[in-house]
Design a protein around this motif. Sequence first.
Motif, PDB file in Angstrom:
ATOM      1  N   SER A  46      37.091  38.747  25.395  1.00  0.00           N
ATOM      2  CA  SER A  46      38.372  38.355  25.977  1.00  0.00           C
ATOM      3  C   SER A  46      38.293  37.238  27.025  1.00  0.00           C
ATOM      4  O   SER A  46      39.270  36.564  27.270  1.00  0.00           O
ATOM      5  CB  SER A  46      39.094  39.585  26.526  1.00  0.00           C
ATOM      6  N   CYS A  47      37.123  37.032  27.646  1.00  0.00           N
ATOM      7  CA  CYS A  47      37.159  36.098  28.757  1.00  0.00           C
ATOM      8  C   CYS A  47      35.815  35.404  28.991  1.00  0.00           C
ATOM      9  O   CYS A  47      34.777  36.074  29.060  1.00  0.00           O
ATOM     10  CB  CYS A  47      37.526  36.890  29.998  1.00  0.00           C
ATOM     11  N   ASP A  48      35.853  34.082  29.145  1.00  0.00           N
ATOM     12  CA  ASP A  48      34.623  33.331  29.428  1.00  0.00           C
ATOM     13  C   ASP A  48      34.181  33.524  30.873  1.00  0.00           C
ATOM     14  O   ASP A  48      33.039  33.268  31.221  1.00  0.00           O
ATOM     15  CB  ASP A  48      34.826  31.810  29.276  1.00  0.00           C
ATOM     16  N   GLY A  49      35.127  33.959  31.713  1.00  0.00           N
ATOM     17  CA  GLY A  49      34.830  34.068  33.149  1.00  0.00           C
ATOM     18  C   GLY A  49      33.754  35.107  33.440  1.00  0.00           C
ATOM     19  O   GLY A  49      33.008  34.991  34.410  1.00  0.00           O
ATOM     20  N   ASN A  50      33.652  36.138  32.572  1.00  0.00           N
ATOM     21  CA  ASN A  50      32.762  37.257  32.878  1.00  0.00           C
ATOM     22  C   ASN A  50      31.312  36.842  33.103  1.00  0.00           C
ATOM     23  O   ASN A  50      30.701  37.209  34.091  1.00  0.00           O
ATOM     24  CB  ASN A  50      32.809  38.273  31.731  1.00  0.00           C
ATOM     25  N   GLY A  58      33.450  27.625  47.407  1.00  0.00           N
ATOM     26  CA  GLY A  58      33.280  26.707  46.278  1.00  0.00           C
ATOM     27  C   GLY A  58      33.610  27.303  44.918  1.00  0.00           C
ATOM     28  O   GLY A  58      33.444  26.645  43.900  1.00  0.00           O
ATOM     29  N   ILE A  59      34.067  28.568  44.884  1.00  0.00           N
ATOM     30  CA  ILE A  59      34.475  29.152  43.589  1.00  0.00           C
ATOM     31  C   ILE A  59      35.747  28.422  43.131  1.00  0.00           C
ATOM     32  O   ILE A  59      36.672  28.222  43.920  1.00  0.00           O
ATOM     33  CB  ILE A  59      34.742  30.677  43.750  1.00  0.00           C
ATOM     34  N   ALA A  60      35.767  28.070  41.847  1.00  0.00           N
ATOM     35  CA  ALA A  60      36.890  27.263  41.345  1.00  0.00           C
ATOM     36  C   ALA A  60      38.214  28.015  41.479  1.00  0.00           C
ATOM     37  O   ALA A  60      38.289  29.192  41.112  1.00  0.00           O
ATOM     38  CB  ALA A  60      36.647  26.928  39.875  1.00  0.00           C
ATOM     39  N   PRO A  61      39.249  27.333  41.976  1.00  0.00           N
ATOM     40  CA  PRO A  61      40.557  28.005  42.105  1.00  0.00           C
ATOM     41  C   PRO A  61      41.075  28.485  40.755  1.00  0.00           C
ATOM     42  O   PRO A  61      41.905  29.386  40.693  1.00  0.00           O
ATOM     43  CB  PRO A  61      41.472  26.907  42.676  1.00  0.00           C
ATOM     44  N   THR A  62      40.589  27.874  39.671  1.00  0.00           N
ATOM     45  CA  THR A  62      41.091  28.254  38.350  1.00  0.00           C
ATOM     46  C   THR A  62      40.475  29.558  37.828  1.00  0.00           C
ATOM     47  O   THR A  62      40.917  30.084  36.809  1.00  0.00           O
ATOM     48  CB  THR A  62      40.778  27.136  37.331  1.00  0.00           C
ATOM     49  N   LEU A  63      39.444  30.074  38.513  1.00  0.00           N
ATOM     50  CA  LEU A  63      38.863  31.349  38.061  1.00  0.00           C
ATOM     51  C   LEU A  63      39.924  32.440  38.235  1.00  0.00           C
ATOM     52  O   LEU A  63      40.719  32.420  39.175  1.00  0.00           O
ATOM     53  CB  LEU A  63      37.612  31.685  38.898  1.00  0.00           C
ATOM     54  N   CYS A  64      39.886  33.391  37.328  1.00  0.00           N
ATOM     55  CA  CYS A  64      40.851  34.502  37.351  1.00  0.00           C
ATOM     56  C   CYS A  64      40.875  35.183  38.727  1.00  0.00           C
ATOM     57  O   CYS A  64      39.824  35.414  39.328  1.00  0.00           O
ATOM     58  CB  CYS A  64      40.428  35.487  36.285  1.00  0.00           C
ATOM     59  N   SER A  65      42.062  35.539  39.193  1.00  0.00           N
ATOM     60  CA  SER A  65      42.157  36.084  40.553  1.00  0.00           C
ATOM     61  C   SER A  65      41.502  37.462  40.690  1.00  0.00           C
ATOM     62  O   SER A  65      41.121  37.855  41.793  1.00  0.00           O
ATOM     63  CB  SER A  65      43.602  36.116  41.041  1.00  0.00           C
ATOM     64  N   TYR A  66      41.390  38.221  39.588  1.00  0.00           N
ATOM     65  CA  TYR A  66      40.642  39.486  39.673  1.00  0.00           C
ATOM     66  C   TYR A  66      39.189  39.181  40.037  1.00  0.00           C
ATOM     67  O   TYR A  66      38.590  39.831  40.881  1.00  0.00           O
ATOM     68  CB  TYR A  66      40.658  40.235  38.334  1.00  0.00           C
ATOM     69  N   HIS A  67      38.634  38.188  39.362  1.00  0.00           N
ATOM     70  CA  HIS A  67      37.233  37.820  39.613  1.00  0.00           C
ATOM     71  C   HIS A  67      37.067  37.240  41.021  1.00  0.00           C
ATOM     72  O   HIS A  67      36.115  37.554  41.712  1.00  0.00           O
ATOM     73  CB  HIS A  67      36.754  36.805  38.567  1.00  0.00           C
TER      74      HIS A  67
END
Length: 430
Positions: free
Chosen positions: A149-153, A116-125
Motif C-alpha cells: 500500500s505505501c512506498d513510505g514504509n 529534514g523529513i520531507a513535508p510530503t511524507l505521510c503525516s502518520y509517519h
Amino acid sequence: MWIADKYIDYVKEQTINNPGQSWGKMLLGFKANKLRMKLLPNKKLSRGYQKLEEMMMSFVADALGRPDSYVWGNIFSPCEIVQCFGRSTLSIECLACYLSGYHLEDYFIDYAQNLGIAPTLCSYHKTFVGAIDSDAVSVPGYAVTTSLSCDGNLNTFRYLEKKKGVPFSFLDVPYGDDEDSVDYLAGQLKDFAGALEQHFGIPFEEERLKENLRIENETRKELMHFFRLQSERYYPGELISHLYLMMGMHLLIGTPEFLDLVRFMVEDIKTYPPFEGKKILWVHLLPFYQETLQRYLNENPEYQIIASDMAMDSVEELDERRPFHALARKLIHNLYNGSYDHKAQMVSRLADELSPDAVIQFCHWGCKQSSGGSLILKEAFQKKGIPMLILDGDGIDRRNSHDGQIKTRLEAFLEMLDEGTQNRRLDRTC
Ligand code: SF4
C-alpha cells in the motif's frame, strides 16, 4: 473529564519542553485511560464498542509498558507470526493516533520536518518519526514492515534503523497474483519467522501459526456476520470505534480474545433496536478527531457507519495447512494491494453484501491510496446507484482538515440522501 483534559495539557506541555523526559508521563496516561475505560466505560456506546475500546487501550498500554513484548510494524504486518513468539505488533500508524490523543501530532510533525523529513511524507509517519527522533517514545528491539500500500514504509523503517538501531524485516509484497509471487512472499514470511526466532531466542512452532489462522478465519466470518447485523440494528458507535475495529482486525486478529469479543458483538447487537436511518459504508482512514464528522456519525440513530473497508481488507479463507502460503495470499489479495480496479471490485463486493445507502471515502492528504483512484470507485458506485461522497482531509494532522469545507460537503450530501428517501416515500404514497 476535566482531570483527563488537564492531564493531556500537562503531558503536552512537558513533552514540548523536555521530550526526552516525557515517556513515563505518557505511559501513565495510557494506563490511567485503560483503567478509566474499564471502570467508567462510555455509556453512550453500545456494549460491544465499550469492550472494544477497553481492549484496544489495554493492548497498547500493556505492550508499551514492556518494550520487549512488542515489535513495531506497519498496519499490514503479519501479526499472526509475531504472536507465535508471545509478542504483539504495534503499528506505527496506530501509535501515531494514540500519540495524537495528547494533541502532540503537530509538535512531532514539525519536529520531524525541522530535522529534514520531507513535508510530503505521510503525516502518520511524520508523527511517529518526530516522536522517536525527539526521544519522547521508547523503542523496541525489532520491527517489521511490508511494502503493501505505501512506498513510505521502507524509508521510515530504514530511517529508524539508522537513527535508533532498531533492526527490521522488510516484506516485499508483489503486485502480481500468481503462484510464483505467492512462493516468493511465502519464502520471505518464513525468513521473517526465522529472524524472530533468532532475535527472541524462542523456537518457532508452525502448529501455533496454524491455530492462529484457524482463529483468524473464524473471526473474519463472525465480523462479516456482525456487519450484516449492523446494517439492520442501531448499535451506537463512534468514528473511533471503527478505527479500533480496523486496528483489532490487523493487530489482534488470530487471538482468541479478539474472536471472543467479535462473537460477543454478534450476539449483543441482536438485542438492540432496528436501525432505520441511513447506512454508510466507510472507505479508507477514519479521522476520529474531526468535529463535524463526529457530530453526524457518533451515536446517531439517523446515520450509522455499518462497516469500513479497512476492517475487511482481506476476505478469503486462509488455508492453515500451508500457513506461510496462506499469509502470502492474504497480503497479495489485500484490498490495498495491486491496481485501484482491484480495490474498487473488493469494495463493491462488500457493498453488495451490506447494501449501504451511501459510501463515504476519506482521502488522506498525500496518500496515493486515497485520491489516486477515488473516481474509479465513484464510477463503480454510480453504476450501482449508490451515492458516494469524497472528503479531503488528514487522518491525523488537524491542520490539514478544514472543518468548514467538510461540513458544507457532508451536510449537502446527507441532505441529498434524506431528500432521496422522502421522494421515494412520496412516490409510494402517490
Ligand atoms: S495513509 Fe497512505 S501514505 Fe500514509 S502510510 Fe497509509 S498508505 Fe501510506
